[in-house]
Design a protein around this motif. Sequence first.
Motif, short mmCIF file in Angstrom:
data_model
loop_
_atom_site.label_atom_id
_atom_site.label_comp_id
_atom_site.label_asym_id
_atom_site.label_seq_id
_atom_site.Cartn_x
_atom_site.Cartn_y
_atom_site.Cartn_z
N GLY A 287 2.31 6.46 8.12
CA GLY A 287 3.56 5.91 7.63
C GLY A 287 3.61 5.84 6.12
O GLY A 287 4.65 6.14 5.49
N ARG A 288 2.50 5.50 5.51
CA ARG A 288 2.44 5.41 4.05
C ARG A 288 2.62 6.79 3.42
O ARG A 288 3.32 6.95 2.42
CB ARG A 288 1.12 4.78 3.62
N ALA A 289 1.97 7.78 4.03
CA ALA A 289 2.09 9.13 3.49
C ALA A 289 3.51 9.64 3.60
O ALA A 289 4.04 10.27 2.66
CB ALA A 289 1.13 10.07 4.24
N ALA A 290 4.17 9.34 4.73
CA ALA A 290 5.54 9.79 4.91
C ALA A 290 6.47 9.16 3.88
O ALA A 290 7.47 9.77 3.46
CB ALA A 290 6.02 9.45 6.32
N ALA A 291 6.15 7.94 3.47
CA ALA A 291 6.99 7.24 2.49
C ALA A 291 6.53 7.49 1.05
O ALA A 291 7.16 6.98 0.11
CB ALA A 291 6.98 5.74 2.77
N GLY A 292 5.44 8.22 0.88
CA GLY A 292 4.93 8.49 -0.45
C GLY A 292 4.34 7.26 -1.13
O GLY A 292 4.32 7.18 -2.36
#
Length: 291
Positions: free
Chosen positions: A197-202
Amino acid sequence: MTQLGAVFRPQLPPEDLRSIARLADETGLEELWLWEDCFRQGGVSAAAAALAWTERVRVGIGLLPVPLRNVAVTAMEAATLERMFPGRAVVAVGHGVQEWMGQVGARVESPVTLLREHLVALRALLRGERLTTGGRYVRLDDVALDWPPSGPAVPVIAGVTGPRSLRLSGECADGTLLTASTPPDGVRRARQLINEGRAAAGRTDPHRLVVYLLAATGADAAERLLRELTEEGLADVPGLGVAGDAGAVAKAVQRLAEAGADAVVLQPTGDEPDPEGFVRFVAEGVRPLVP
């Protein structure tokens, strides 16, 4: 360093909180967590009292069910606690137990959608932003806090379990709270989903992972632990809970830390015979053994 805490279970009457909060403070325990289980104790009122009775211990509310609160009220409460007790209140929000939400007429069709909208709005309000939004559940018209937190942004933790909600927590929250039904392998999996989730949100900012650990000590510790796990339907799940002395509990804490937990909060059984003794055991027995 792994942060360590203990839970004040809502099976105890609210009037018992004062002595336990003061003991946690005096013994150097880092965190004391409270529950807002329906229909026992109010999380914000209990946390405010515990913070007022103490000087240094952080007090966590784990968790506030978002169907029960308008997000503006949640933001007002969190900001007020932060301004009165800077850096000491930890607020977690989550879906709530769906059966309980149904009992009070607050159950929603899409809990994940509600939690997403609540997290986004809550973090914005706590940053001091003025917000207008028209979501499926969260609707605000030109809302801003008159008294937002005066220091750094207040971290918002999401108490979640399922894959979609864990990814959402990584995307939209500043930390995640996992229940005591999460074994070390579950913590690893949760950290992976959070990171997705963090990666998807940058996002590259820190994300704190807090895990409850059901623990029992004393002569009948194993029996009490097994009884509670059985009542919760979890007796067959390997790696859940720990019964034993400070050394055994510290090893269980370390296993969760190695799996990705930043903080482990020891949760006594609901029938713990000596709640104050449990807090002292965590602070003076287990804490020195946890790196």
